[in-house]
Design a protein around this motif. Sequence first.
Motif, PDB file in Angstrom:
ATOM      1  N   ASP A 121       5.860   7.570   7.613  1.00 54.26           N
ATOM      2  CA  ASP A 121       4.394   7.595   7.620  1.00 54.26           C
ATOM      3  C   ASP A 121       3.767   6.221   7.425  1.00 54.26           C
ATOM      4  N   ILE A 122       4.580   5.204   7.209  1.00 59.12           N
ATOM      5  CA  ILE A 122       4.033   3.843   7.071  1.00 59.12           C
ATOM      6  C   ILE A 122       3.294   3.485   8.350  1.00 59.12           C
ATOM      7  N   ASN A 123       2.050   3.104   8.195  1.00 58.54           N
ATOM      8  CA  ASN A 123       1.188   2.893   9.361  1.00 58.54           C
ATOM      9  C   ASN A 123       0.822   1.417   9.517  1.00 58.54           C
ATOM     10  N   ALA A 145       0.808  -1.218   0.000  1.00 58.70           N
ATOM     11  CA  ALA A 145       0.000   0.000   0.000  1.00 58.70           C
ATOM     12  C   ALA A 145       0.843   1.270   0.000  1.00 58.70           C
ATOM     13  N   ASP A 146       2.090   1.187   0.456  1.00 57.20           N
ATOM     14  CA  ASP A 146       2.958   2.361   0.548  1.00 57.20           C
ATOM     15  C   ASP A 146       4.015   2.409  -0.551  1.00 57.20           C
ATOM     16  N   THR A 176       7.775   6.912  -5.932  1.00 57.27           N
ATOM     17  CA  THR A 176       7.691   8.268  -6.490  1.00 57.27           C
ATOM     18  C   THR A 176       8.782   9.164  -5.904  1.00 57.27           C
ATOM     19  N   SER A 177       8.997   9.062  -4.602  1.00 51.47           N
ATOM     20  CA  SER A 177      10.054   9.859  -3.965  1.00 51.47           C
ATOM     21  C   SER A 177      11.434   9.416  -4.429  1.00 51.47           C
ATOM     22  N   MET A 178      11.622   8.110  -4.608  1.00 52.49           N
ATOM     23  CA  MET A 178      12.915   7.594  -5.058  1.00 52.49           C
ATOM     24  C   MET A 178      13.243   8.078  -6.473  1.00 52.49           C
TER      25      MET A 178
END
Length: 317
Positions: free
Chosen positions: A162-164, A129-130, A136-138
Amino acid sequence: MKVLQFTIPVPHDKSVIADQFSLPYFYPYLHRHKETQITWIQKGEGTLIAGNNMHHFAPGDVFLLGANLPHLFKSDPQYFEAENEDAISALSIFFNPDGVLASFFDLPEVRMHKLFIQQHQQGIKVPVADADRIITSMTGLRDSSGADQLVQFIHLLKGLSDINEQLQPLSSYGNLPGITENEGIRIGNIYNFIMQNYAESLTLDDVAKAAFMTSESFCRYFKKHTGNTFVTFLNEVRINEACKMLTANKFESISIVAYKSGFKSITNFNRVFRSVTGSSPREYTESFNGKIAIAQPAPEIDILKKGNSKAAFANGV
């Protein structure tokens, strides 16, 4: 004493390294480096060894590996047969929180991200899910420079923090025993030999001979560096390969999967499979297919084991 300690080349004008590469296969030896590593698998399949545990990897998977965590992305056997220059591709981000970035990570606004990195020194697999958000950031970091690259790096750190979800460590073994570089290569060759021959009637004497050791010496050496007996390790290698076949849905029957995994008895296969995975082969397949229908996750089995194939140098990832 070290496990093939790598030094990541750091340009004088960069504090974060983005390494985009395409190769015939991943580097086949256990190694480590002082930099934290984040790797996105773009093309290629195989086995990630992190510390003393093994995980299947496939395109779309993203892994965080803590500083000095011994690891090895081991390509599946077919990648060593074709020698296609672009058979695998990946993007890796390297950074050292205790190096030139130390002052940055001591900033009050960044301490939460530093804590996340410290808490996951044994590595994690980014949840499905993350993964897109992290990727995208990488890619943003890879495609930028100067101050913009640092901005993307902050986005990457925030995305990880922010991984929950409850994150399971990739390795359950704090530190591998100190070994010389030659021993690191020897262990890699042992992994390779077992992965090439797991489907055969592989014996302790066979592997000891391949390692140029007596059976007694090999047993002590192997137990010291893996925490397992050879038989336990071999069974786990075989079950992991069986799981790959089951989750790929490329099998005619469970009996054939058992045979191709190196088991001569379906009864023994079922018993060992349950002891390693906690379920029967049929239950494992049904559970995986159920998850696929919901979230399309990449297949993974997390068990103690080691790598595969011929000794050849590609990229020290």
